[in-house]
Design a protein around this motif. Structure first.
Motif, PDB file in Angstrom:
ATOM      1  N   TRP A  26      -2.559 -13.069  -6.325  1.00 42.87           N
ATOM      2  CA  TRP A  26      -1.563 -11.994  -6.413  1.00 42.87           C
ATOM      3  C   TRP A  26      -0.358 -12.440  -5.606  1.00 42.87           C
ATOM      4  CZ3 TRP A  26      -0.710  -8.347  -9.625  1.00 42.87           C
ATOM      5  CH2 TRP A  26       0.186  -7.332  -9.320  1.00 42.87           C
ATOM      6  N   ASP A  27       0.724 -12.792  -6.312  1.00 43.45           N
ATOM      7  CA  ASP A  27       1.906 -13.326  -5.649  1.00 43.45           C
ATOM      8  C   ASP A  27       3.171 -12.719  -6.242  1.00 43.45           C
ATOM      9  OD1 ASP A  27       2.076 -14.526  -8.157  1.00 43.45           O
ATOM     10  OD2 ASP A  27       2.009 -16.559  -7.419  1.00 43.45           O
ATOM     11  N   GLY A  28       4.293 -13.173  -5.761  1.00 38.94           N
ATOM     12  CA  GLY A  28       5.571 -12.709  -6.294  1.00 38.94           C
ATOM     13  C   GLY A  28       6.068 -11.407  -5.698  1.00 38.94           C
ATOM     14  N   VAL A  29       5.394 -10.883  -4.694  1.00 42.50           N
ATOM     15  CA  VAL A  29       5.790  -9.615  -4.070  1.00 42.50           C
ATOM     16  C   VAL A  29       6.855  -9.910  -3.023  1.00 42.50           C
ATOM     17  CG1 VAL A  29       4.981  -7.653  -2.718  1.00 42.50           C
ATOM     18  CG2 VAL A  29       3.534  -8.619  -4.522  1.00 42.50           C
ATOM     19  N   THR A  30       7.985  -9.201  -3.105  1.00 39.40           N
ATOM     20  CA  THR A  30       9.075  -9.451  -2.163  1.00 39.40           C
ATOM     21  C   THR A  30       9.441  -8.240  -1.317  1.00 39.40           C
ATOM     22  OG1 THR A  30      10.711  -8.959  -3.880  1.00 39.40           O
ATOM     23  CG2 THR A  30      10.081 -11.274  -3.587  1.00 39.40           C
ATOM     24  N   ASN A  31       9.106  -7.034  -1.754  1.00 36.81           N
ATOM     25  CA  ASN A  31       9.420  -5.835  -0.987  1.00 36.81           C
ATOM     26  C   ASN A  31       8.645  -5.868   0.325  1.00 36.81           C
ATOM     27  OD1 ASN A  31       8.405  -2.961  -0.215  1.00 36.81           O
ATOM     28  ND2 ASN A  31      10.328  -2.613  -1.320  1.00 36.81           N
ATOM     29  N   ALA A  32       9.341  -5.657   1.442  1.00 38.68           N
ATOM     30  CA  ALA A  32       8.710  -5.765   2.765  1.00 38.68           C
ATOM     31  C   ALA A  32       7.550  -4.790   2.924  1.00 38.68           C
ATOM     32  CB  ALA A  32       9.752  -5.537   3.856  1.00 38.68           C
ATOM     33  N   LEU A  61      -9.832  -3.044 -12.770  1.00 37.36           N
ATOM     34  CA  LEU A  61     -10.210  -3.193 -11.364  1.00 37.36           C
ATOM     35  C   LEU A  61     -10.390  -4.661 -11.016  1.00 37.36           C
ATOM     36  CD1 LEU A  61     -12.966  -0.466 -11.400  1.00 37.36           C
ATOM     37  CD2 LEU A  61     -10.848  -0.348 -10.076  1.00 37.36           C
ATOM     38  N   ALA A  62     -10.115  -4.950  -9.765  1.00 39.03           N
ATOM     39  CA  ALA A  62     -10.346  -6.294  -9.232  1.00 39.03           C
ATOM     40  C   ALA A  62     -10.828  -6.145  -7.802  1.00 39.03           C
ATOM     41  CB  ALA A  62      -9.059  -7.106  -9.292  1.00 39.03           C
ATOM     42  N   LYS A  63     -11.333  -7.238  -7.251  1.00 35.30           N
ATOM     43  CA  LYS A  63     -11.671  -7.217  -5.829  1.00 35.30           C
ATOM     44  C   LYS A  63     -10.950  -8.366  -5.151  1.00 35.30           C
ATOM     45  CE  LYS A  63     -15.986  -9.826  -5.959  1.00 35.30           C
ATOM     46  NZ  LYS A  63     -17.400  -9.829  -5.623  1.00 35.30           N
ATOM     47  N   ILE A  64     -10.649  -8.163  -3.891  1.00 33.27           N
ATOM     48  CA  ILE A  64      -9.994  -9.182  -3.085  1.00 33.27           C
ATOM     49  C   ILE A  64     -11.053 -10.219  -2.701  1.00 33.27           C
ATOM     50  CG2 ILE A  64      -8.715  -9.644  -0.951  1.00 33.27           C
ATOM     51  CD1 ILE A  64      -7.199  -7.791  -2.847  1.00 33.27           C
ATOM     52  N   THR A  65     -10.738 -11.502  -2.908  1.00 31.24           N
ATOM     53  CA  THR A  65     -11.704 -12.551  -2.601  1.00 31.24           C
ATOM     54  C   THR A  65     -11.219 -13.522  -1.522  1.00 31.24           C
ATOM     55  OG1 THR A  65     -10.889 -13.935  -4.411  1.00 31.24           O
ATOM     56  CG2 THR A  65     -12.753 -12.451  -4.892  1.00 31.24           C
ATOM     57  N   SER A  66     -10.033 -13.263  -0.969  1.00 27.25           N
ATOM     58  CA  SER A  66      -9.531 -14.135   0.093  1.00 27.25           C
ATOM     59  C   SER A  66      -8.802 -13.309   1.142  1.00 27.25           C
ATOM     60  CB  SER A  66      -8.557 -15.174  -0.473  1.00 27.25           C
ATOM     61  OG  SER A  66      -7.320 -14.559  -0.811  1.00 27.25           O
ATOM     62  N   ASP A  71       2.783 -16.883   1.303  1.00 31.48           N
ATOM     63  CA  ASP A  71       3.100 -17.300  -0.062  1.00 31.48           C
ATOM     64  C   ASP A  71       3.827 -18.640   0.017  1.00 31.48           C
ATOM     65  OD1 ASP A  71       4.153 -17.703  -2.617  1.00 31.48           O
ATOM     66  OD2 ASP A  71       4.690 -15.599  -2.889  1.00 31.48           O
ATOM     67  N   PRO A  72       3.281 -19.705  -0.577  1.00 27.60           N
ATOM     68  CA  PRO A  72       3.937 -21.010  -0.493  1.00 27.60           C
ATOM     69  C   PRO A  72       5.342 -21.016  -1.107  1.00 27.60           C
ATOM     70  CG  PRO A  72       1.816 -21.188  -1.637  1.00 27.60           C
ATOM     71  CD  PRO A  72       2.031 -19.750  -1.313  1.00 27.60           C
ATOM     72  N   ALA A  73       5.602 -20.100  -2.033  1.00 30.01           N
ATOM     73  CA  ALA A  73       6.912 -20.040  -2.685  1.00 30.01           C
ATOM     74  C   ALA A  73       7.922 -19.194  -1.919  1.00 30.01           C
ATOM     75  CB  ALA A  73       6.755 -19.491  -4.098  1.00 30.01           C
ATOM     76  N   ASN A  74       7.436 -18.390  -0.949  1.00 28.33           N
ATOM     77  CA  ASN A  74       8.327 -17.502  -0.211  1.00 28.33           C
ATOM     78  C   ASN A  74       7.715 -17.211   1.158  1.00 28.33           C
ATOM     79  OD1 ASN A  74       9.831 -15.415   0.862  1.00 28.33           O
ATOM     80  ND2 ASN A  74       9.731 -14.125  -0.954  1.00 28.33           N
ATOM     81  N   PRO A  75       8.214 -17.819   2.208  1.00 29.91           N
ATOM     82  CA  PRO A  75       7.609 -17.641   3.528  1.00 29.91           C
ATOM     83  C   PRO A  75       7.669 -16.208   4.058  1.00 29.91           C
ATOM     84  CG  PRO A  75       9.667 -18.881   3.676  1.00 29.91           C
ATOM     85  CD  PRO A  75       9.361 -18.712   2.219  1.00 29.91           C
ATOM     86  N   LYS A  76       8.493 -15.356   3.472  1.00 26.35           N
ATOM     87  CA  LYS A  76       8.556 -13.957   3.899  1.00 26.35           C
ATOM     88  C   LYS A  76       7.501 -13.102   3.199  1.00 26.35           C
ATOM     89  CE  LYS A  76      13.444 -13.949   5.039  1.00 26.35           C
ATOM     90  NZ  LYS A  76      14.744 -13.317   4.788  1.00 26.35           N
ATOM     91  N   SER A  77       6.797 -13.675   2.251  1.00 25.88           N
ATOM     92  CA  SER A  77       5.819 -12.938   1.463  1.00 25.88           C
ATOM     93  C   SER A  77       4.395 -13.377   1.828  1.00 25.88           C
ATOM     94  CB  SER A  77       6.072 -13.149  -0.031  1.00 25.88           C
ATOM     95  OG  SER A  77       5.265 -12.280  -0.794  1.00 25.88           O
ATOM     96  N   ALA A  78       3.429 -12.720   1.197  1.00 29.79           N
ATOM     97  CA  ALA A  78       2.007 -13.041   1.391  1.00 29.79           C
ATOM     98  C   ALA A  78       1.303 -12.928   0.053  1.00 29.79           C
ATOM     99  CB  ALA A  78       1.380 -12.092   2.404  1.00 29.79           C
ATOM    100  N   VAL A  79       0.168 -13.601  -0.062  1.00 31.06           N
ATOM    101  CA  VAL A  79      -0.633 -13.574  -1.282  1.00 31.06           C
ATOM    102  C   VAL A  79      -2.099 -13.358  -0.934  1.00 31.06           C
ATOM    103  CG1 VAL A  79       0.963 -15.103  -2.511  1.00 31.06           C
ATOM    104  CG2 VAL A  79      -1.026 -16.081  -1.348  1.00 31.06           C
ATOM    105  N   VAL A  80      -2.860 -12.903  -1.904  1.00 29.48           N
ATOM    106  CA  VAL A  80      -4.320 -12.830  -1.825  1.00 29.48           C
ATOM    107  C   VAL A  80      -4.868 -13.227  -3.180  1.00 29.48           C
ATOM    108  CG1 VAL A  80      -4.519 -11.042  -0.042  1.00 29.48           C
ATOM    109  CG2 VAL A  80      -4.358 -10.369  -2.440  1.00 29.48           C
ATOM    110  N   ASP A  81      -6.144 -13.584  -3.204  1.00 32.87           N
ATOM    111  CA  ASP A  81      -6.806 -13.897  -4.466  1.00 32.87           C
ATOM    112  C   ASP A  81      -7.553 -12.668  -4.952  1.00 32.87           C
ATOM    113  OD1 ASP A  81      -5.878 -16.523  -4.396  1.00 32.87           O
ATOM    114  OD2 ASP A  81      -7.621 -17.190  -3.244  1.00 32.87           O
TER     115      ASP A  81
END
Length: 136
Positions: A26-32, A61-66, A71-81
């Motif tokens: 889950w990536d691409g999120v930019t809103n703080a 539905l999904a579950k978080i696995t990480s 986020d490697p593409a945006n240091p101000k963001s974060a990602v999870v699997d």
């Protein structure tokens, strides 16, 4: 276990693609505010997958696995699997959720453009009653 809602435009990445892939980042999120939510996620937490882009409905539905990570593409963001865990059938539409009047203080109702948010326990309970066989 906590619950979250993640919005995606089906033209960008749909529930069908998540189902086919089995898992995604889950990536691409930019809103703080949304990034702060991602940073609160933990493995095992659950995520309602919501289609925006004119559809406005919860489809799966999904579950978080990480654990959250930068986020490697945006240091101000974060990602999870995420791992796909099931579909919501029939989907729950935003008008149905609004019509209950039970969730007017939830970010889904108040902040329509927020892409990732916590889900109130009252909504989880409502969904469990509505879909007793779903793996919520």
């Amino acid at each position: 276990m906590a619950y979250f809602l993640a919005k995606t435009d089906p033209d960008t990445y749909s529930i069908d693609e998540l189902k086919r892939d089995g898992a995604t980042t889950w990536d691409g999120v930019t809103n703080a505010q949304a990034v702060a939510v991602i940073r609160c996620m933990k493995p095992g937490d659950r995520v309602f997958i919501y289609h925006s882009g004119g559809q406005s409905k919860i489809l799966g539905l999904a579950k978080i696995t990480s654990a959250p990570r930068p986020d490697p593409a945006n240091p101000k963001s974060a990602v999870v699997d995420l791992e796909f865990t099931g579909e919501i059938d029939p989907p729950v539409t935003l008008p149905e959720i609004k019509a209950t009047g039970l969730f007017d203080d939830w970010a889904l109702i108040r902040q329509g453009r927020l892409s990732t948010m916590a889900v109130p326990q009252a909504f989880v309970d409502w969904m469990k009653k509505r879909y007793p066989k779903a793996k919520l």
